[in-house]
Design an enzyme around this catalytic site. Structure first.
Site, short mmCIF file in Angstrom:
data_model
loop_
_atom_site.label_atom_id
_atom_site.label_comp_id
_atom_site.label_asym_id
_atom_site.label_seq_id
_atom_site.Cartn_x
_atom_site.Cartn_y
_atom_site.Cartn_z
N GLY A 1 0.82 -1.21 0.00
CA GLY A 1 0.00 0.00 0.00
C GLY A 1 0.84 1.25 0.00
N GLY A 2 0.58 2.12 0.98
CA GLY A 2 1.32 3.38 1.08
C GLY A 2 2.81 3.15 1.15
N GLY B 1 15.82 4.66 -35.95
CA GLY B 1 15.51 5.60 -34.88
C GLY B 1 16.23 5.29 -33.59
N ALA B 2 16.73 4.06 -33.47
CA ALA B 2 17.46 3.71 -32.25
C ALA B 2 18.69 4.58 -32.10
CB ALA B 2 17.84 2.23 -32.29
#
Ligand code: HXC
Length: 513
Positions: free
Chosen positions: A168-169, A403-404
């Site tokens: 949780g938190g 694009g790499a």
């Protein structure tokens, strides 16, 4: 009748026992050390200064009026780690399960605020059942912790160890920090545990399978390293810290290097296989370049098509980002981009220069990648690399396609120096794919399409499968022998030691997520 000093010593002794003998034994039986034993391992002997040992919770409801909770379940303070001041807190699972009540939270917040003011790293040793259920609405303190994690991000290093439950938190604070290490077998990290999962989705799963160390190191990527046990975890935290300065205004520590900075590394000259379809292990390249052959890989089991690692060159911290041909041929995909983007941001924040080692056939094509937002994820890496102002050196070892090249910091992305090995090859895409597109008509019209395809592919390869075309256009600054790489990197990084980059007067960028 006891003196005030004796009374104090007796009270202190009792508080130092935490939840008491039986609970300490239970902790040990689970293979876990206590909070204080962990801090003893972390800090130089006798250096720990504790704050808030006498803090008491003030809850009264749901039986809390009868609960004695020494130090309210968290040990906080500072000490030295290999001579450097570090702030730390360790949750004490023997006291109300290490759960975070009001005073427990106040102690952590007070510690974090001081660490930020002092400009010193924070280490959090988490072992907690989460928000203290009897105290109902004191979860506000978790939010204070998150806010301070975010506030301190990039200013001081923040390292988190998951050494027990962290739910949780409790799980969001580590997720906001620079480094998360999970102890194998005992760490459990999740937003909601198995019982809640079952009640909401009907899925049945145990806590190890939902949030164990292997899940987060291999599947979710939340965890940066797995530790074999508590002692190994503490050792790795110290190692990680050794690469970083106390805060972003200082330079990373420099260590004495016994190796000749000019030495050549002959093994590198034969590391690239002659057959370009054959693979090699890029970790060996890093090992051969790094001081003492030592490097510390981050997220080694996640997105293995890219390797990110901290190492030293002539005693100085360096971050390596390297395509790994052993997995997915070293192609870039979403997880690889996420992993590398975070690493680039981390190194950049703390003044650690970046060295990119490329052998990348491009971005991984596929419907699932496009649908899941490969552009969004790839953009994170491009954004991080473009914005990094630390010294950046890019080396093409072999393939550099498509694009790499932006992810791997080619010219245009603001690298300081671009290097190529003689085996480098680069184009907008691989030769076979390129020939299929640009020579489509010739191949279709041919009597022997297979032969024509092979000939035209070879032509395209001959044009681009060498480093000279890029060097002629000044896209590559230096072509070097692989064996020279270590000394070239050391010399270039020395030259770039005091690199300065003018920043635009903006509040902050809008990082793609
Ligand atoms: C109060 C807690 C507690 C909690 C454990 N204890 N968690 N007390 N609040 N959150 C107590 C237990 O009652 C027990 O007390 C002692 O600590 C040791 O716990 P055990 O269950 O005996 O230990 P173990 O078997 O190791 O199990 C540990 C555990 C389990 C997995 C953490 O206790 C558990 O599931 N706890 C609840 C987890 C949880 O749901 N937390 C709330 C998260 S919600 P005694 O007296 O019997 O020894 C949350 C929201 C925050 O965090 C939102 C902020 C944004």
């Amino acid at each position: 009748m006891s003196t005030p000093n004796e009374e104090f010593l007796a009270k202190r002794e009792k508080l130092l026992q935490g939840g008491g003998e039986a609970r300490i034994q239970k902790q040990h039986e689970k293979g876990k050390l206590t909070a204080r034993e962990r801090l003893d391992l972390l800090f130089d002997q006798g250096s720990f200064m504790e704050y808030g040992l006498f803090v008491r919770h003030r809850a009264t409801e749901f039986g809390m009026d009868k609960v004695d909770a020494p130090a309210d379940g968290v040990v906080t303070g500072f000490g030295t780690v290999n001579g450097r001041v570090v702030y730390a807190y360790a949750q004490d699972a023997t006291v109300v399960g290490g759960s975070l009540g009001e005073m427990h939270g106040i102690k952590i917040v007070r510690l974090m605020e001081e660490a930020i003011r002092a400009g010193k790293p924070i280490i959090a040793l988490n072992d907690s059942g989460g928000a203290r259920i009897q105290e109902g609405n004191d979860t506000k303190l978790y939010l204070d912790i998150f806010r301070l994690n975010a506030y301190a991000s990039g200013y001081i290093p923040q390292l988190s160890a998951i050494m027990g439950p962290c739910a949780g938190g409790g799980a969001y604070s580590p997720a906001l920090t620079d480094f998360i290490i999970n102890v194998d077998g005992t760490s459990r990290m999740f937003v909601t545990g198995p019982a809640v999962v079952k009640s909401v989705t009907g899925e049945v799963i145990d806590d190890e399978a939902l949030g164990g160390a292997r899940v987060h190191s291999r599947i979710s990527g939340v965890c940066h390293r797995v530790a074999a046990d508590d002692a190994d975890c503490i050792e790795q935290l110290k190692l990680m810290l050794s690469f970083f300065p106390d805060n972003c205004r200082e330079k990373p520590p420099v260590y004495r290097c016994s190796e000749d900075p000019d030495k050549l590394v002959p093994e590198l000259d034969t590391i690239i296989p002659e057959d370009s379809r054959k693979v090699f292990d890029v970790r060996r390249v890093i090992e051969l370049m790094a001081d003492d052959g030592f490097y510390y890989e981050i997220r080694p089991e996640f997105a293995r098509n890219i390797v990110v690692a901290l190492a030293r060159l002539n005693g100085r911290s360096v971050g390596f980002i390297a395509n790994q041909p052993l997995y997915k041929a070293g192609s870039m995909d979403m997880n690889a981009a996420d992993k590398a983007a975070q690493f680039v941001n981390l190194c950049d924040a703390f003044g650690i220069p970046l060295v990119f080692l490329s052998d990348v056939p491009g971005c991984l094509p596929g419907v699932d990648q496009e649908y899941a937002g490969v552009l969004r994820h790839g953009a994170k890496m491009v954004y991080a690399v473009a914005n990094a102002t630390v010294p950046k050196i890019a080396l093409t070892m072999r393939k550099m396609y498509g694009g790499a090249s932006a992810c791997m910091c080619e010219k245009g992305m603001g690298p300081d120096v671009v290097l190529s090995w003689p085996t480098a090859q680069s184009a907008v895409m691989g030769a076979a794919g390129a020939a299929a597109i640009v020579f489509r008509k010739e191949i279709a019209a041919s009597d022997d399409p297979a032969r024509t395809r092979a000939e035209l592919t070879a032509q395209y390869e001959a044009a681009f499968n060498n480093p000279y075309r890029k060097a002629a256009r000044e896209y590559t600054d230096m072509i070097i022998l692989p064996s020279e790489t270590r000394r070239v990197l050391i010399r270039c990084l020395k030259a770039l030691e005091n690199k300065q980059v003018e920043q635009l007067p903006k509040k902050h960028g809008n990082m793609p997520v």
